[in-house]
Structure formats: C-alpha cells, structure tokens
Design a protein around this motif. Sequence first.
Motif, PDB file in Angstrom:
ATOM      1  N   HIS A  36     -12.395 -15.199  43.666  1.00 33.19           N
ATOM      2  CA  HIS A  36     -12.573 -13.795  42.523  1.00 33.19           C
ATOM      3  C   HIS A  36     -11.803 -12.506  43.242  1.00 33.19           C
ATOM      4  CE1 HIS A  36     -16.445 -15.840  41.982  1.00 33.19           C
ATOM      5  NE2 HIS A  36     -16.815 -16.250  42.925  1.00 33.19           N
ATOM      6  N   ASN A  37     -10.638 -12.644  43.069  1.00 31.33           N
ATOM      7  CA  ASN A  37      -9.612 -11.570  43.340  1.00 31.33           C
ATOM      8  C   ASN A  37      -9.282 -11.591  41.616  1.00 31.33           C
ATOM      9  OD1 ASN A  37      -7.071  -9.772  43.245  1.00 31.33           O
ATOM     10  ND2 ASN A  37      -7.048 -11.006  44.927  1.00 31.33           N
ATOM     11  N   PRO A  38      -9.963 -10.371  41.280  1.00 29.02           N
ATOM     12  CA  PRO A  38      -9.407  -9.939  39.715  1.00 29.02           C
ATOM     13  C   PRO A  38      -8.070  -8.934  39.750  1.00 29.02           C
ATOM     14  CG  PRO A  38     -10.206  -8.130  40.801  1.00 29.02           C
ATOM     15  CD  PRO A  38     -10.647  -8.964  42.222  1.00 29.02           C
ATOM     16  N   ALA A  39      -7.000  -8.940  40.913  1.00 28.92           N
ATOM     17  CA  ALA A  39      -5.876  -8.714  40.702  1.00 28.92           C
ATOM     18  C   ALA A  39      -4.830  -9.028  39.941  1.00 28.92           C
ATOM     19  CB  ALA A  39      -4.908  -8.170  42.155  1.00 28.92           C
ATOM     20  N   LEU A  40      -4.727  -7.905  39.513  1.00 25.17           N
ATOM     21  CA  LEU A  40      -3.499  -7.954  37.967  1.00 25.17           C
ATOM     22  C   LEU A  40      -2.532  -8.517  37.911  1.00 25.17           C
ATOM     23  CD1 LEU A  40      -4.832  -5.031  35.584  1.00 25.17           C
ATOM     24  CD2 LEU A  40      -5.639  -7.114  35.683  1.00 25.17           C
ATOM     25  N   LEU A  41      -1.547  -8.143  39.214  1.00 21.88           N
ATOM     26  CA  LEU A  41      -1.214  -8.932  39.660  1.00 21.88           C
ATOM     27  C   LEU A  41      -0.519 -10.076  40.052  1.00 21.88           C
ATOM     28  CD1 LEU A  41       0.367  -6.824  42.578  1.00 21.88           C
ATOM     29  CD2 LEU A  41       1.672  -6.930  40.495  1.00 21.88           C
ATOM     30  N   HIS A  42      -1.741 -11.575  39.866  1.00 23.67           N
ATOM     31  CA  HIS A  42      -1.862 -12.659  39.975  1.00 23.67           C
ATOM     32  C   HIS A  42      -1.999 -13.104  38.224  1.00 23.67           C
ATOM     33  CE1 HIS A  42      -1.852 -11.721  44.209  1.00 23.67           C
ATOM     34  NE2 HIS A  42      -2.442 -11.213  44.372  1.00 23.67           N
ATOM     35  N   LEU A  43      -3.032 -12.516  37.455  1.00 23.17           N
ATOM     36  CA  LEU A  43      -3.678 -13.016  36.296  1.00 23.17           C
ATOM     37  C   LEU A  43      -3.033 -12.349  35.244  1.00 23.17           C
ATOM     38  CD1 LEU A  43      -7.013 -12.369  38.208  1.00 23.17           C
ATOM     39  CD2 LEU A  43      -6.012 -14.839  37.705  1.00 23.17           C
ATOM     40  N   GLN A  56       6.724  -9.770  36.108  1.00 25.03           N
ATOM     41  CA  GLN A  56       6.445 -10.783  36.355  1.00 25.03           C
ATOM     42  C   GLN A  56       4.526 -11.638  36.951  1.00 25.03           C
ATOM     43  OE1 GLN A  56       8.104 -14.744  37.508  1.00 25.03           O
ATOM     44  NE2 GLN A  56       9.489 -13.810  38.098  1.00 25.03           N
ATOM     45  N   ARG A  57       3.963 -12.483  37.263  1.00 23.46           N
ATOM     46  CA  ARG A  57       3.020 -12.510  38.036  1.00 23.46           C
ATOM     47  C   ARG A  57       4.102 -13.019  39.570  1.00 23.46           C
ATOM     48  NH1 ARG A  57      -0.459 -15.869  34.990  1.00 23.46           N
ATOM     49  NH2 ARG A  57       1.921 -16.772  33.541  1.00 23.46           N
ATOM     50  N   ILE A  58       2.895 -12.445  40.653  1.00 25.72           N
ATOM     51  CA  ILE A  58       3.090 -12.710  41.825  1.00 25.72           C
ATOM     52  C   ILE A  58       2.252 -14.157  42.350  1.00 25.72           C
ATOM     53  CG2 ILE A  58       5.337 -11.109  41.986  1.00 25.72           C
ATOM     54  CD1 ILE A  58       3.042  -9.941  43.538  1.00 25.72           C
ATOM     55  N   VAL A  59       2.558 -15.112  43.690  1.00 25.77           N
ATOM     56  CA  VAL A  59       2.075 -15.122  43.475  1.00 25.77           C
ATOM     57  C   VAL A  59       0.579 -15.121  44.731  1.00 25.77           C
ATOM     58  CG1 VAL A  59       1.774 -17.805  45.486  1.00 25.77           C
ATOM     59  CG2 VAL A  59       2.771 -17.537  43.404  1.00 25.77           C
ATOM     60  N   ASN A  60      -0.174 -15.321  44.544  1.00 27.73           N
ATOM     61  CA  ASN A  60      -1.030 -14.807  45.421  1.00 27.73           C
ATOM     62  C   ASN A  60      -0.977 -15.158  47.352  1.00 27.73           C
ATOM     63  OD1 ASN A  60      -4.153 -14.302  47.241  1.00 27.73           O
ATOM     64  ND2 ASN A  60      -4.948 -14.500  45.726  1.00 27.73           N
ATOM     65  N   SER A  61      -1.253 -13.425  48.063  1.00 25.91           N
ATOM     66  CA  SER A  61      -0.889 -13.687  49.216  1.00 25.91           C
ATOM     67  C   SER A  61      -1.364 -14.440  50.038  1.00 25.91           C
ATOM     68  CB  SER A  61      -0.410 -12.388  49.854  1.00 25.91           C
ATOM     69  OG  SER A  61      -1.103 -11.857  49.837  1.00 25.91           O
ATOM     70  N   ALA A  62      -2.995 -14.319  50.543  1.00 26.62           N
ATOM     71  CA  ALA A  62      -3.687 -15.727  50.457  1.00 26.62           C
ATOM     72  C   ALA A  62      -3.679 -17.159  50.546  1.00 26.62           C
ATOM     73  CB  ALA A  62      -4.769 -15.373  49.976  1.00 26.62           C
ATOM     74  N   PHE A  63      -3.087 -17.599  49.249  1.00 25.64           N
ATOM     75  CA  PHE A  63      -2.705 -19.118  48.844  1.00 25.64           C
ATOM     76  C   PHE A  63      -1.357 -18.962  49.716  1.00 25.64           C
ATOM     77  CE2 PHE A  63      -0.335 -21.992  46.356  1.00 25.64           C
ATOM     78  CZ  PHE A  63      -1.242 -23.031  46.276  1.00 25.64           C
ATOM     79  N   THR A  64      -0.484 -18.739  49.366  1.00 25.01           N
ATOM     80  CA  THR A  64       0.980 -18.111  50.414  1.00 25.01           C
ATOM     81  C   THR A  64       0.895 -18.387  52.006  1.00 25.01           C
ATOM     82  OG1 THR A  64       2.150 -17.088  48.869  1.00 25.01           O
ATOM     83  CG2 THR A  64       3.048 -17.617  50.931  1.00 25.01           C
TER      84      THR A  64
END
Length: 153
Positions: A36-43, A56-64
């Motif tokens: 439920h992370n709505p950050a435009l940086l990822h989407l 460009q989009r960056i990979v979600n740091s929590a996933f990293t």
Amino acid sequence: MAGVWFDELTVGQTFHHPIRRTLTETDNVLFTAMTHNPALLHLDEEYCREHTEFGQRIVNSAFTLGLMVGISVGDTTLGTAVANLGWDEVRFPKPLFHGDTLRVETEVLELRESKSRPDQGIVTFMHRGYNQHDDLVAQCKRSGLQRKKPKDT
C-alpha cells in the motif's frame, strides 16, 4: 541445513552469496502495491520522467532491503536462526532500477554469547548489496539470535 552455527562464525568472515537477482518492473510494482505504498517514484513512469532526477521509476527500497537479507539467508542463517532481532543503520546510497541485478555480500561484525540461552548467541551481520556495475546500492546491520552447534553432532 545450509546455515552456519553460531560457534562456526568468526568476526570478519565474509560471505559472497552466489544467488543474484535481476529486478523487474513486476517485482517493483507488485511489492509496492501489496504494501500500500502510493509513492509515484515506484509507480508512475511519466511523473518520474518529468519530475525526478532519475527520469524513471526506482525500485522500492523496502523490497531491496528484504531481497538483500533474503539472499543472505541460505548461506548464513537457514536452519540455525532462532529469531531476527533487528535491522540497524539501513542505507541506500544509490537507487536500483528495473533491469538492474542485485548481488549481496555479508560480513560478520560481532559475536556475543547469550547470557540467558547457553545454546545460542547473538550475531551481527553487515549486508551489502551491489548492482551490476559494483555500485553499493544498499546496506544494513542485522542482529539475530543464532543456535550453537548441538553437542551430539
């Protein structure tokens, strides 16, 4: 059992994990949506092209972070961990992008006997994640409660 017993670890020991993972758009969007992370940086690719330094989009740091620690488990704690005690000093010095490949190294920073559990000890690892260009993209200290080798083996 793939993991290492507490009493088989040494301070300074480094694991170069053989598993590597190329990150996909699906990984990033699915993880971001599931958490439920709505950050435009990822989407939002268009937003990132127009309004970010990355273009460009960056990979979600929590996933990293989760992937970096997960890659380490097979070589370090699989079958020997009692509990994860915490993550400290989590850093992301460079972003990851769709198509980047993550590789991970783990160093043993500290070992401490458990005062209340004589068959266990506390280990502090430093996990470091690198992209395919050998740029440091993530790191964290992780402390865990680890089993000692059973006396009968």
